[in-house]
Design a protein around this motif. Structure first.
Motif, PDB file in Angstrom:
ATOM      1  N   GLY A 165      -9.040   4.606  24.169  1.00  0.00           N
ATOM      2  CA  GLY A 165      -7.929   4.980  25.033  1.00  0.00           C
ATOM      3  C   GLY A 165      -8.313   5.879  26.192  1.00  0.00           C
ATOM      4  N   TYR A 166      -7.281   6.479  26.802  1.00  0.00           N
ATOM      5  CA  TYR A 166      -7.450   7.280  28.006  1.00  0.00           C
ATOM      6  C   TYR A 166      -6.753   8.628  27.867  1.00  0.00           C
ATOM      7  N   ARG A 167      -7.286   9.600  28.595  1.00  0.00           N
ATOM      8  CA  ARG A 167      -6.653  10.920  28.700  1.00  0.00           C
ATOM      9  C   ARG A 167      -6.073  11.045  30.112  1.00  0.00           C
ATOM     10  N   PHE A 168      -4.752  10.972  30.192  1.00  0.00           N
ATOM     11  CA  PHE A 168      -4.059  11.120  31.468  1.00  0.00           C
ATOM     12  C   PHE A 168      -3.376  12.485  31.510  1.00  0.00           C
ATOM     13  N   VAL A 169      -3.423  13.112  32.674  1.00  0.00           N
ATOM     14  CA  VAL A 169      -2.881  14.464  32.836  1.00  0.00           C
ATOM     15  C   VAL A 169      -1.721  14.451  33.812  1.00  0.00           C
ATOM     16  N   ILE A 170      -0.635  15.095  33.435  1.00  0.00           N
ATOM     17  CA  ILE A 170       0.500  15.277  34.338  1.00  0.00           C
ATOM     18  C   ILE A 170       0.566  16.760  34.706  1.00  0.00           C
ATOM     19  N   VAL A 171       0.483  17.045  36.011  1.00  0.00           N
ATOM     20  CA  VAL A 171       0.366  18.418  36.508  1.00  0.00           C
ATOM     21  C   VAL A 171       1.622  18.774  37.312  1.00  0.00           C
ATOM     22  N   PRO A 172       2.528  19.584  36.760  1.00  0.00           N
ATOM     23  CA  PRO A 172       3.735  19.974  37.496  1.00  0.00           C
ATOM     24  C   PRO A 172       3.440  21.087  38.499  1.00  0.00           C
ATOM     25  N   SER A 225       2.474  16.721  40.781  1.00  0.00           N
ATOM     26  CA  SER A 225       3.597  17.093  41.639  1.00  0.00           C
ATOM     27  C   SER A 225       3.064  18.119  42.632  1.00  0.00           C
ATOM     28  N   VAL A 226       2.966  17.745  43.878  1.00  0.00           N
ATOM     29  CA  VAL A 226       2.226  18.509  44.884  1.00  0.00           C
ATOM     30  C   VAL A 226       3.006  19.749  45.327  1.00  0.00           C
ATOM     31  N   ALA A 227       2.434  20.925  45.043  1.00  0.00           N
ATOM     32  CA  ALA A 227       3.075  22.178  45.438  1.00  0.00           C
ATOM     33  C   ALA A 227       2.801  22.506  46.899  1.00  0.00           C
ATOM     34  N   ASP A 228       1.604  22.204  47.361  1.00  0.00           N
ATOM     35  CA  ASP A 228       1.223  22.490  48.742  1.00  0.00           C
ATOM     36  C   ASP A 228       0.360  21.322  49.237  1.00  0.00           C
ATOM     37  N   VAL A 229       0.815  20.659  50.271  1.00  0.00           N
ATOM     38  CA  VAL A 229       0.154  19.428  50.720  1.00  0.00           C
ATOM     39  C   VAL A 229      -1.289  19.682  51.156  1.00  0.00           C
ATOM     40  N   ALA A 230      -1.520  20.731  51.937  1.00  0.00           N
ATOM     41  CA  ALA A 230      -2.867  20.988  52.455  1.00  0.00           C
ATOM     42  C   ALA A 230      -3.853  21.260  51.322  1.00  0.00           C
ATOM     43  N   THR A 280      -3.383  28.189  41.977  1.00  0.00           N
ATOM     44  CA  THR A 280      -3.603  27.982  40.548  1.00  0.00           C
ATOM     45  C   THR A 280      -3.549  26.504  40.204  1.00  0.00           C
ATOM     46  N   GLN A 281      -2.613  25.786  40.817  1.00  0.00           N
ATOM     47  CA  GLN A 281      -2.530  24.339  40.588  1.00  0.00           C
ATOM     48  C   GLN A 281      -3.837  23.660  40.999  1.00  0.00           C
ATOM     49  N   ALA A 282      -4.381  24.062  42.133  1.00  0.00           N
ATOM     50  CA  ALA A 282      -5.640  23.476  42.598  1.00  0.00           C
ATOM     51  C   ALA A 282      -6.775  23.764  41.612  1.00  0.00           C
ATOM     52  N   GLN A 283      -6.814  24.962  41.051  1.00  0.00           N
ATOM     53  CA  GLN A 283      -7.862  25.316  40.094  1.00  0.00           C
ATOM     54  C   GLN A 283      -7.733  24.511  38.804  1.00  0.00           C
TER      55      GLN A 283
END
Length: 310
Positions: free
Chosen positions: A22-29, A87-92, A68-71
């Motif tokens: 199988g696969y490990r998929f990550v959902i990042v809010p 879910s993109v907090a900051d586009v840049a 923190t999301q980027a890290q």
């Protein structure tokens, strides 16, 4: 020795049959303290269980913190997970993170909030311009007489929220509604700050006729929101003050039923989580994913709120 190693490998595969192939998929809010994303998590985990060969990992910043999301995403890239839904907090900031993941061979999709100029493969979620238009049109339907209004947004770097703000303005363009200076305010997805900003807006502009939070944040602090709305209840009942709010979580539906808001426009985060797993799996199988998958909106008023609560 060789037979012993082979036997050990077989036992390891039998111990985790669902994930062996199988696969490990990550959902990042954007933020794990935002209850909206709990539904995306639940949809992701339900669909992963149904598919049987997927692990849904849910992790993001506790609060709205793009750095923190980027890290967190970089950590998952290092771990060589099989796919990311963000879910993109900051586009840049996130465009760079998505590029790093893509360079490492990890497919990336976005959900809820997009980074359209990035190397993401697909976006799953609300048509946010239509969302903003729906919010503005509902205000215009309720109060064609117009007045002064203000919006509350989340993070200033979020593409989805900027599109909603633009949609509200487009819907109200040419009407008798005018936006107050300093609108929108940015609560960075903090429910308590969202409530405080509503109070501050009414204090700064006593003639304010409407507030449109383009996300449900103030209502995610239900007691604080109720305290604010209670002070404005007489004006709301008289049609002098209107609250048109985004999202339709249970606590929001209950507040609407009790008369503390006029209308809610809801998204479908559970479906976003489900479709994120389906889309990442399709990509891993070499199938072409649609670049945009919209999940729709729900309009809730006092007339259908009871049905929505069932």
């Amino acid at each position: 020795m060789r037979k012993a190693l082979l036997a050990a490998a077989v036992l390891a595969m039998m111990a985790t049959p669902g994930l062996a192939q199988g696969y490990r998929f990550v959902i990042v809010p954007k933020a794990m303290n935002n209850p909206f994303f709990d539904f995306a998590r639940d949809g992701c985990q339900k669909r992963a269980k149904e598919l049987g060969n997927i692990e849904c990992i849910y992790k993001g910043p506790v609060e709205h913190e793009p750095a923190t999301q980027a890290q967190i995403i970089q950590d998952f890239v290092t771990q060589k997970v099989d796919g990311l839904a963000i879910s993109v907090a900051d586009v840049a900031a996130m465009t760079k993170s998505i590029e790093a993941a893509s360079a490492a061979g990890i497919p990336v999709i976005t959900f809820d909030s997009d980074a359209p100029g990035s190397k993401r493969i697909a976006y799953i979620g609300t048509d946010n311009k239509e969302f903003g238009l729906a919010l503005g049109k509902q205000l215009l339907k309720l109060r064609p007489d117009g007045g002064r209004y203000a919006m509350i947004s989340g993070g200033p770097g979020a593409e989805n929220l900027a599109e909603r703000v633009d949609g509200v303005r487009e819907a109200l363009k040419g009407s008798k509604w005018t936006e107050v200076g300093g609108s929108p305010t940015f609560c960075n997805d903090d429910p308590a700050l969202g409530v405080q900003q509503m109070t501050d807006l009414r204090t700064a502009a006593p003639d304010l006729a409407a507030i449109i939070p383009v996300g449900g944040w103030p209502m995610f602090a239900p007691e604080g929101f109720k305290a604010f709305a209670s002070k404005s209840k007489k004006d709301m009942d008289a049609g002098k003050f209107t609250l048109v709010v985004a999202d339709t979580l249970k606590m929001q539906l209950e507040l609407l039923k009790e008369g503390y808001a006029n209308v809610l426009i809801g998204q479908r985060p559970f479906e976003m989580g489900e479709k994120a797993m389906d889309t990442l799996l399709a990509i891993k199988k070499g199938q072409k994913a649609p670049p945009i998958i919209h999940t729709g909106l729900d309009v809730v008023t006092k007339d259908n709120v009871a049905a929505m609560l069932k």
